[in-house]
Design an enzyme around this catalytic site. Structure first.
Site, mmCIF file in Angstrom:
data_model
loop_
_atom_site.group_PDB
_atom_site.id
_atom_site.type_symbol
_atom_site.label_atom_id
_atom_site.label_comp_id
_atom_site.label_asym_id
_atom_site.label_seq_id
_atom_site.Cartn_x
_atom_site.Cartn_y
_atom_site.Cartn_z
ATOM 1 N N ASP A 18 0.855 -1.056 -0.177
ATOM 2 C CA ASP A 18 0.278 -0.345 -0.056
ATOM 3 C C ASP A 18 1.194 1.917 -0.217
ATOM 4 O O ASP A 18 2.281 1.290 0.568
ATOM 5 C CB ASP A 18 -1.314 -0.373 1.345
ATOM 6 C CG ASP A 18 -1.954 -0.659 1.035
ATOM 7 O OD1 ASP A 18 -2.579 -1.044 0.344
ATOM 8 O OD2 ASP A 18 -2.547 -1.354 2.222
ATOM 9 N N ARG A 41 -11.017 0.486 4.848
ATOM 10 C CA ARG A 41 -9.621 0.086 4.861
ATOM 11 C C ARG A 41 -9.023 0.970 6.211
ATOM 12 O O ARG A 41 -9.177 2.274 6.044
ATOM 13 C CB ARG A 41 -8.593 0.471 3.904
ATOM 14 C CG ARG A 41 -6.856 -0.105 3.832
ATOM 15 C CD ARG A 41 -6.151 -0.082 2.632
ATOM 16 N NE ARG A 41 -6.508 1.236 1.896
ATOM 17 C CZ ARG A 41 -6.273 1.470 0.693
ATOM 18 N NH1 ARG A 41 -4.697 0.617 -0.025
ATOM 19 N NH2 ARG A 41 -5.867 1.891 0.107
#
Length: 331
Positions: free
Chosen positions: A138, A304
């Site tokens: 990420d 998230r």
């Protein structure tokens, strides 16, 4: 996320940081990566021993899974905060909750259909033109990529939609000694939009990449700040070029290293259910979002929270260097 270190079989793994907790079990699900934790209600009060056990399991197994959880947005954030400070993104998807800036929501087809003047399938085709292209950590182009991610499943399709993770510490350890010695001293450029194939005649996404470019030079092998493990810090999504190598040399080496990283024995695949939670170390893993469920016609909605990370440091002690757009708070 901090813990003690212990040397096991010549490599460093977290050990001794957590005590056993009655009723809580950590069950490994693959040989090198992934464990399911049972006996924990993430929405309830969690004492320090449970938090230490979860932290230890994340560092040891790189990604841990919880099923049947009843987290709402506030509970999701509260759980993540027990392990670090959430990343606040200045730009989030259109389906992210406005009152919870710590949460980014992805809604797959709902979010991407028609975005940038293209349907989802065309957009993904232009982004993922090789088999290894989708593997990523990420926000790896940041000078300080997030340390960890906590992802919660809201709505999932009846089949398909699994996520796969790869253990980059195990991948590094699996290289031959001469190759490890070679890559230890190399650095690579991580850049937003690497390999994207623009639409002829103008492309709104390509313009966004130019206007909001983010790039950093990271060590090809980073030293994990908590376990001391050496991590093969490579992926197919952001890595542009190995510094000081020719383009043909760089391309061949990167392909070999990414193929090494995603070898089946270093991976784990997770079948999502509503209420499932995955918590992974973003410093020592890459993951692959699914692309096998869009034809099902059912939404896949995930929430998230990412935790703030540090600047990667290489084997030689040199930290990463920013190139463009990596100032704090931009991405």
């Amino acid at each position: 996320m901090t813990t003690d270190r212990a040397t096991v079989d010549g490599s460093e793994h977290p050990a001794g940081a957590a005590e056993n907790v009655s009723g809580v079990e950590v069950k490994p699900v693959a040989g090198h990566i992934g464990a399911e934790i049972t006996g924990v209600d993430l929405a309830g009060p969690l004492d320090d021993k449970v938090i230490a056990l979860i932290r230890d399991a994340v560092l040891r197994w790189k990604v841990v899974f919880f099923r049947g959880q009843r987290l709402d947005h506030a509970g999701h954030i509260a759980f993540a905060r027990r392990f670090g400070e959430p990343v606040l993104l200045p730009r989030r998807g259109p389906h992210s909750p406005p009152d919870f800036p710590e949460i980014e929501t992805t809604a797959d087809r709902l979010e991407l259909a028609g975005r940038y003047g293209m349907e989802r399938d065309e957009w993904l085709h232009r982004r993922r033109h090789t088999l290894l292209r989708g593997w990523h950590c990420d926000y790896g182009t940041r000078i300080d990529p997030p340390a960890a991610t906590v992802l919660r499943a809201d709505t999932v399709p009846p089949y398909g939609g699994d996520t796969t993770w790869a253990n980059l510490a195990a991948a590094y350890a699996g290289l031959s000694a001469p190759v490890r010695a070679f890559v230890d001293g190399l650095r690579a450029e991580h850049r937003l939009g690497v390999g994207y194939q623009p639409r002829p005649g103008g492309d709104p996404y390509a313009r966004r990449l130019l206007d909001e470019q983010v790039a950093s030079v990271h060590p090809l092998v980073r030293v994990h700040p908590e376990t001391g493990e050496r991590v093969l810090f490579v992926n197919g999504y952001y890595v542009e070029q190995i510094v000081d190598l020719s383009r043909p040399e760089s391309a061949a080496l990167l392909e070999m290293l990414v193929e090494q990283a995603v070898r089946q024995e270093y991976t784990v695949r997770f079948r999502w259910e509503p209420g499932s939670v995955a918590f992974w170390d973003n410093r020592s893993t890459i993951h692959l979002a699914p692309s096998d469920h869009t034809h099902v016609g059912a939404p896949r909605i995930m929430h998230r929270v990412m935790l703030q990370g540090d600047v990667p440091v290489g084997v030689d002690g040199r930290p990463s260097e920013p190139i463009i757009g990596t100032e704090a708070g931009r991405w």
